[in-house]
Scaffold this motif. Structure first.
Motif, PDB file in Angstrom:
ATOM      1  N   ARG A  47     -35.726   2.580 -15.190  1.00 36.64           N
ATOM      2  CA  ARG A  47     -36.989   2.548 -15.968  1.00 36.64           C
ATOM      3  C   ARG A  47     -36.668   1.556 -17.446  1.00 36.64           C
ATOM      4  O   ARG A  47     -35.695   1.584 -18.019  1.00 36.64           O
ATOM      5  CB  ARG A  47     -37.080   4.038 -16.459  1.00 36.64           C
ATOM      6  N   THR A  48     -37.808   1.074 -17.803  1.00 39.58           N
ATOM      7  CA  THR A  48     -37.892   0.378 -19.031  1.00 39.58           C
ATOM      8  C   THR A  48     -38.859   1.220 -20.144  1.00 39.58           C
ATOM      9  O   THR A  48     -40.070   1.392 -20.040  1.00 39.58           O
ATOM     10  CB  THR A  48     -38.805  -0.872 -18.720  1.00 39.58           C
ATOM     11  N   ILE A  49     -38.329   1.695 -21.190  1.00 38.62           N
ATOM     12  CA  ILE A  49     -38.879   2.617 -21.961  1.00 38.62           C
ATOM     13  C   ILE A  49     -39.999   1.570 -22.743  1.00 38.62           C
ATOM     14  O   ILE A  49     -39.735   0.567 -23.454  1.00 38.62           O
ATOM     15  CB  ILE A  49     -37.983   3.039 -22.921  1.00 38.62           C
ATOM     16  N   ILE A  50     -41.321   2.094 -22.847  1.00 37.87           N
ATOM     17  CA  ILE A  50     -42.284   1.838 -23.821  1.00 37.87           C
ATOM     18  C   ILE A  50     -42.363   2.529 -25.181  1.00 37.87           C
ATOM     19  O   ILE A  50     -42.676   2.004 -26.117  1.00 37.87           O
ATOM     20  CB  ILE A  50     -43.753   1.504 -22.976  1.00 37.87           C
ATOM     21  N   GLU A  51     -42.235   3.872 -24.980  1.00 35.89           N
ATOM     22  CA  GLU A  51     -42.681   4.721 -26.021  1.00 35.89           C
ATOM     23  C   GLU A  51     -41.897   5.989 -25.772  1.00 35.89           C
ATOM     24  O   GLU A  51     -42.069   6.451 -24.457  1.00 35.89           O
ATOM     25  CB  GLU A  51     -44.112   5.003 -26.140  1.00 35.89           C
ATOM     26  N   LYS A  52     -41.028   6.485 -26.560  1.00 30.95           N
ATOM     27  CA  LYS A  52     -40.430   7.771 -26.696  1.00 30.95           C
ATOM     28  C   LYS A  52     -41.145   8.927 -27.427  1.00 30.95           C
ATOM     29  O   LYS A  52     -41.604   8.355 -28.560  1.00 30.95           O
ATOM     30  CB  LYS A  52     -38.918   7.820 -27.043  1.00 30.95           C
ATOM     31  N   ARG A  53     -41.229   9.970 -26.757  1.00 30.92           N
ATOM     32  CA  ARG A  53     -41.770  11.196 -27.378  1.00 30.92           C
ATOM     33  C   ARG A  53     -41.006  11.968 -28.021  1.00 30.92           C
ATOM     34  O   ARG A  53     -39.993  12.190 -27.440  1.00 30.92           O
ATOM     35  CB  ARG A  53     -42.840  11.772 -26.337  1.00 30.92           C
ATOM     36  N   PRO A  54     -41.352  12.935 -28.947  1.00 31.02           N
ATOM     37  CA  PRO A  54     -40.460  13.703 -29.590  1.00 31.02           C
ATOM     38  C   PRO A  54     -40.177  15.076 -28.681  1.00 31.02           C
ATOM     39  O   PRO A  54     -41.121  15.362 -27.971  1.00 31.02           O
ATOM     40  CB  PRO A  54     -40.937  14.231 -31.075  1.00 31.02           C
ATOM     41  N   ILE A  55     -38.933  15.463 -28.747  1.00 29.15           N
ATOM     42  CA  ILE A  55     -38.678  16.654 -27.800  1.00 29.15           C
ATOM     43  C   ILE A  55     -38.187  17.928 -28.926  1.00 29.15           C
ATOM     44  O   ILE A  55     -37.245  17.539 -29.805  1.00 29.15           O
ATOM     45  CB  ILE A  55     -37.302  16.318 -27.025  1.00 29.15           C
ATOM     46  N   ILE A  83     -37.279  21.031 -21.897  1.00 35.19           N
ATOM     47  CA  ILE A  83     -37.709  19.493 -21.690  1.00 35.19           C
ATOM     48  C   ILE A  83     -36.672  18.790 -22.485  1.00 35.19           C
ATOM     49  O   ILE A  83     -36.232  18.971 -23.574  1.00 35.19           O
ATOM     50  CB  ILE A  83     -38.935  19.391 -22.366  1.00 35.19           C
ATOM     51  N   PHE A  84     -35.872  17.848 -21.750  1.00 39.51           N
ATOM     52  CA  PHE A  84     -35.164  17.232 -22.323  1.00 39.51           C
ATOM     53  C   PHE A  84     -35.531  15.341 -22.562  1.00 39.51           C
ATOM     54  O   PHE A  84     -34.704  14.545 -23.169  1.00 39.51           O
ATOM     55  CB  PHE A  84     -33.640  16.994 -21.718  1.00 39.51           C
ATOM     56  N   TYR A  85     -36.708  15.168 -21.767  1.00 38.71           N
ATOM     57  CA  TYR A  85     -37.022  13.858 -21.851  1.00 38.71           C
ATOM     58  C   TYR A  85     -38.531  13.755 -21.656  1.00 38.71           C
ATOM     59  O   TYR A  85     -39.227  14.310 -20.937  1.00 38.71           O
ATOM     60  CB  TYR A  85     -36.290  13.106 -20.597  1.00 38.71           C
ATOM     61  N   ASP A  86     -39.001  12.721 -22.541  1.00 36.42           N
ATOM     62  CA  ASP A  86     -40.263  12.655 -22.542  1.00 36.42           C
ATOM     63  C   ASP A  86     -40.860  11.359 -22.771  1.00 36.42           C
ATOM     64  O   ASP A  86     -40.548  10.755 -24.268  1.00 36.42           O
ATOM     65  CB  ASP A  86     -41.445  13.644 -23.301  1.00 36.42           C
ATOM     66  N   ALA A  87     -41.059  10.337 -22.110  1.00 36.46           N
ATOM     67  CA  ALA A  87     -41.385   8.926 -22.527  1.00 36.46           C
ATOM     68  C   ALA A  87     -42.501   8.275 -21.627  1.00 36.46           C
ATOM     69  O   ALA A  87     -42.725   8.606 -20.359  1.00 36.46           O
ATOM     70  CB  ALA A  87     -40.056   8.133 -22.398  1.00 36.46           C
ATOM     71  N   VAL A 104     -41.225  12.668 -17.403  1.00 37.69           N
ATOM     72  CA  VAL A 104     -40.978  13.903 -17.985  1.00 37.69           C
ATOM     73  C   VAL A 104     -39.446  14.596 -17.318  1.00 37.69           C
ATOM     74  O   VAL A 104     -39.404  14.452 -15.906  1.00 37.69           O
ATOM     75  CB  VAL A 104     -41.805  14.949 -17.947  1.00 37.69           C
ATOM     76  N   GLY A 105     -38.475  14.682 -18.247  1.00 37.84           N
ATOM     77  CA  GLY A 105     -37.341  15.316 -17.561  1.00 37.84           C
ATOM     78  C   GLY A 105     -37.203  16.783 -17.904  1.00 37.84           C
ATOM     79  O   GLY A 105     -37.516  17.074 -19.136  1.00 37.84           O
ATOM     80  N   LEU A 159     -51.574  16.435 -21.042  1.00 36.96           N
ATOM     81  CA  LEU A 159     -51.127  17.423 -20.854  1.00 36.96           C
ATOM     82  C   LEU A 159     -49.738  17.288 -21.581  1.00 36.96           C
ATOM     83  O   LEU A 159     -49.015  16.170 -22.018  1.00 36.96           O
ATOM     84  CB  LEU A 159     -50.848  17.818 -19.624  1.00 36.96           C
ATOM     85  N   THR A 160     -49.188  18.591 -22.266  1.00 37.99           N
ATOM     86  CA  THR A 160     -47.980  18.617 -22.723  1.00 37.99           C
ATOM     87  C   THR A 160     -46.853  18.390 -21.580  1.00 37.99           C
ATOM     88  O   THR A 160     -47.189  18.614 -20.329  1.00 37.99           O
ATOM     89  CB  THR A 160     -47.623  20.189 -23.229  1.00 37.99           C
ATOM     90  N   ALA A 161     -45.423  18.073 -21.999  1.00 39.46           N
ATOM     91  CA  ALA A 161     -44.512  17.968 -21.120  1.00 39.46           C
ATOM     92  C   ALA A 161     -44.326  19.318 -20.308  1.00 39.46           C
ATOM     93  O   ALA A 161     -43.807  19.274 -19.053  1.00 39.46           O
ATOM     94  CB  ALA A 161     -43.193  17.603 -21.859  1.00 39.46           C
ATOM     95  N   GLU A 162     -44.319  20.437 -21.114  1.00 35.30           N
ATOM     96  CA  GLU A 162     -44.345  21.757 -20.441  1.00 35.30           C
ATOM     97  C   GLU A 162     -45.092  22.043 -19.195  1.00 35.30           C
ATOM     98  O   GLU A 162     -45.108  22.465 -18.344  1.00 35.30           O
ATOM     99  CB  GLU A 162     -44.305  22.957 -21.422  1.00 35.30           C
ATOM    100  N   GLN A 163     -46.604  21.503 -19.469  1.00 36.60           N
ATOM    101  CA  GLN A 163     -47.471  21.670 -18.409  1.00 36.60           C
ATOM    102  C   GLN A 163     -47.330  20.694 -17.296  1.00 36.60           C
ATOM    103  O   GLN A 163     -47.370  21.129 -16.187  1.00 36.60           O
ATOM    104  CB  GLN A 163     -48.852  21.514 -18.957  1.00 36.60           C
TER     105      GLN A 163
END
Length: 387
Positions: free
Chosen positions: A225-233, A239-243, A262-263, A280-284
């Motif tokens: 995976r090539t990261i474009i944008e990381k989201r705060p956790i 949830i340990f990953y959202d990007a 989402v991880g 949606l949220t990462a949790e959703q």
């Protein structure tokens, strides 16, 4: 000496009539089933679909069992079988060669009825369709059902409406049939396909976004995976990953369109889920993937309680006829359980339905005097004892 005349009594069940009513309302609009050549049909389409529903509702285990019931059981003989009866060979010929177009029409329109009346769960998550395949054990004479040497299997590719709890689409292939080609056919515009790792396809992810069809699909943890944008956790979150990322190796199999990854971690296991759902949220997103199990539960229930994989057909055409008959029976059960009990399908309610039908027929025979079916009461008592 002239024997006393005993009128032929029509045995009916108000419960069965109520159960099958949504189907009967659709019959006048179904495509006409025509005879091939000059020979009249041994079974009309109404005869055929009633027999298929009756087969699944009463848990028959073979075509022989069903035909025997339609000969010996007064209710089945008068309400399910054709007027002149049906032989096993004629029934097999009908199932393996006729009725598929009509059954597809009934299934699609009965699904719309059910989706309109059943309560919608998880509406805040969108229109969710779980997608998966289920293998069907075949016999060696089913030459078209390639799987592996010495083993024949077919595969049903299904869509399952998570919100309404009902099957929405089905396709049939040999056991080795690929699953990914059916994603686009199962999903309608605006729907979200919920899929396991076997459906991971970076090209398919791009195509779905082009078609305004959404996805929530588990992917392999080692996927590049090539990261474009990381989201705060949030700290201490499962949830340990959202990007936002590009999946795959550049220049080889990388997605052209960014996807959200989402991880999350549950019971020590890590899950990586790819989606295009940014609303949606990462949790959703994690919740949506967890809801994928509903199709597994459906397959298990469908096989165990409706006997859909006790084969009464050997051709690919006939097996699809049988599968559609089983799906239609499931939809009728979903509508019936909601209208009568405001509940989802359960084996408790299905057993009550079967018992109530037989008890109504038993009581009708008690009030009718002599009948042509001397074994019916014993059959009813035996069924009630089992349930």
């Amino acid at each position: 000496m002239i024997k006393d005349f005993v009128p032929k009594i029509k045995f009916q069940s108000m419960t069965f009539d109520k159960f099958i009513a949504p189907l009967l309302k659709l019959l006048p609009f179904a495509p006409e089933l025509l005879s091939r050549g000059d020979r009249p049909l041994k079974m009309t389409f109404e005869d055929q679909i009633k027999a298929l529903v009756y087969f699944h509702l009463q848990e028959h285990k073979s075509a022989r069992h069903l035909i025997q019931d339609m000969k010996e059981n007064a209710f089945a003989k008068q309400n399910i079988a054709p007027d002149d009866g049906i032989s096993r060979s004629s029934f097999s010929e009908a199932v393996n060669h006729r009725g598929l177009e009509q059954l597809q029409f009934i299934f699609e329109n009965l699904y719309k009825q059910a989706a309109n009346v059943l309560p919608k769960e998880h509406k805040d998550l969108g229109d969710l369709i779980s997608i998966d395949g289920s293998l069907i054990d075949a016999v060696l004479s089913m030459y078209w059902a390639d799987y592996r040497k010495g083993s024949k299997k077919a595969k049903a590719h299904c869509g399952f409406n998570i919100n309404s709890g009902i099957p929405s689409k089905v396709f049939l292939t040999e056991g080795n049939g690929g699953e990914r080609p059916f994603i686009d056919q199962i999903l309608a515009e605006g729907q979200t396909g919920v899929m396991d790792r076997g459906y991971q396809s970076h090209r398919e992810f791009d195509l779905l976004q082009d078609a305004n069809k959404h996805f929530v699909c588990r992917i392999k943890a080692k996927t590049t995976r090539t990261i474009i944008e990381k989201r705060p956790i949030a700290p201490d979150n499962y949830i340990f990953y959202d990007a936002v990322v590009l999946l795959g190796t550049p220049g080889q199999n990388q997605t052209k369109k960014p996807v959200r990854l989402v991880g999350y971690k549950i019971a020590g296991s890590k899950y990586y889920v790819a989606t295009d759902r940014q609303d949606l949220t990462a949790e959703q997103i994690a919740t949506i993937y967890k809801l994928r199990w509903t199709i597994e539960s459906f397959f298990k229930w469908w096989k165990e309680h409706l006997k859909v994989y006790h084969l009464i057909a050997r051709s690919e055409y006939g097996l699809m006829v049988q599968i559609l008959g089983g799906l239609i029976t499931y939809l009728l059960m979903a509508i019936y359980c909601h209208k009568e009990f405001n509940e989802k399908i359960s084996i408790k309610r299905v057993r009550q339905l079967r018992t109530k039908i037989l008890n109504e027929l038993f009581q009708g025979q008690d009030n009718s005097g002599p009948t042509e079916d001397n074994n019916f009461k014993e059959q009813t008592k035996s069924f009630n004892a089992k349930t």
